[in-house]
Design an enzyme around this catalytic site. Structure first.
Site, PDB file in Angstrom:
ATOM      1  N   LEU A 154      26.926 -21.724  50.987  1.00 47.02           N
ATOM      2  CA  LEU A 154      27.367 -22.689  49.979  1.00 47.02           C
ATOM      3  C   LEU A 154      26.437 -22.627  48.776  1.00 47.02           C
ATOM      4  O   LEU A 154      25.666 -23.529  48.500  1.00 47.02           O
ATOM      5  CB  LEU A 154      27.416 -24.095  50.584  1.00 47.02           C
ATOM      6  CG  LEU A 154      28.421 -25.051  49.954  1.00 47.02           C
ATOM      7  CD1 LEU A 154      29.827 -24.462  49.986  1.00 47.02           C
ATOM      8  CD2 LEU A 154      28.421 -26.373  50.677  1.00 47.02           C
ATOM      9  N   HIS A 155      26.517 -21.504  48.062  1.00 49.73           N
ATOM     10  CA  HIS A 155      25.715 -21.304  46.858  1.00 49.73           C
ATOM     11  C   HIS A 155      26.427 -21.946  45.671  1.00 49.73           C
ATOM     12  O   HIS A 155      27.394 -22.684  45.845  1.00 49.73           O
ATOM     13  CB  HIS A 155      25.430 -19.814  46.635  1.00 49.73           C
ATOM     14  CG  HIS A 155      26.675 -18.994  46.497  1.00 49.73           C
ATOM     15  ND1 HIS A 155      27.333 -18.834  45.298  1.00 49.73           N
ATOM     16  CD2 HIS A 155      27.404 -18.305  47.406  1.00 49.73           C
ATOM     17  CE1 HIS A 155      28.397 -18.081  45.467  1.00 49.73           C
ATOM     18  NE2 HIS A 155      28.465 -17.750  46.753  1.00 49.73           N
ATOM     19  N   ALA A 156      25.974 -21.681  44.471  1.00 52.88           N
ATOM     20  CA  ALA A 156      26.431 -22.397  43.271  1.00 52.88           C
ATOM     21  C   ALA A 156      27.947 -22.414  43.081  1.00 52.88           C
ATOM     22  O   ALA A 156      28.525 -23.473  42.842  1.00 52.88           O
ATOM     23  CB  ALA A 156      25.758 -21.813  42.026  1.00 52.88           C
TER      24      ALA A 156
END
Length: 92
Positions: free
Chosen positions: A14-16
């Site tokens: 769940l990155h940017a």
């Protein structure tokens, strides 16, 4: 309290980008307090699902399980939609 469990599908976690997609969808449910936390952790430790910084501070990776919660009546559809976003690979 309503809750749903989801597995993070994005291959990079769940990155940017997937976090932003998720937060934009959560924010669209104006008036619903929705939290997100790691599965197995206390509900009190959950973070605000409408905050990108809070979401990213969880450090969620591909395959991690999370729990979405809301106490608001009628929040079931919102939680179902948000689970769908988390279980979609946004890196594909």
């Amino acid at each position: 309290m309503f809750e749903r469990t989801a597995t993070i599908a994005s291959t990079s976690g769940l990155h940017a980008r997937p976090a932003t997609i998720f937060v934009e969808a959560a924010t669209a449910y104006d008036g619903l307090e929705i939290t997100i936390g790691r599965a197995g952790e206390l509900a009190e430790d959950a973070m605000d699902a409408t905050s990108v910084l809070s979401l990213m501070s969880l450090g969620l990776e591909h395959g991690d399980r999370v729990v979405l919660r809301s106490e608001a009546a009628g929040s079931e559809q919102a939680l179902d939609r948000l689970v769908g976003l988390l279980e979609t690979n946004h890196d594909a």
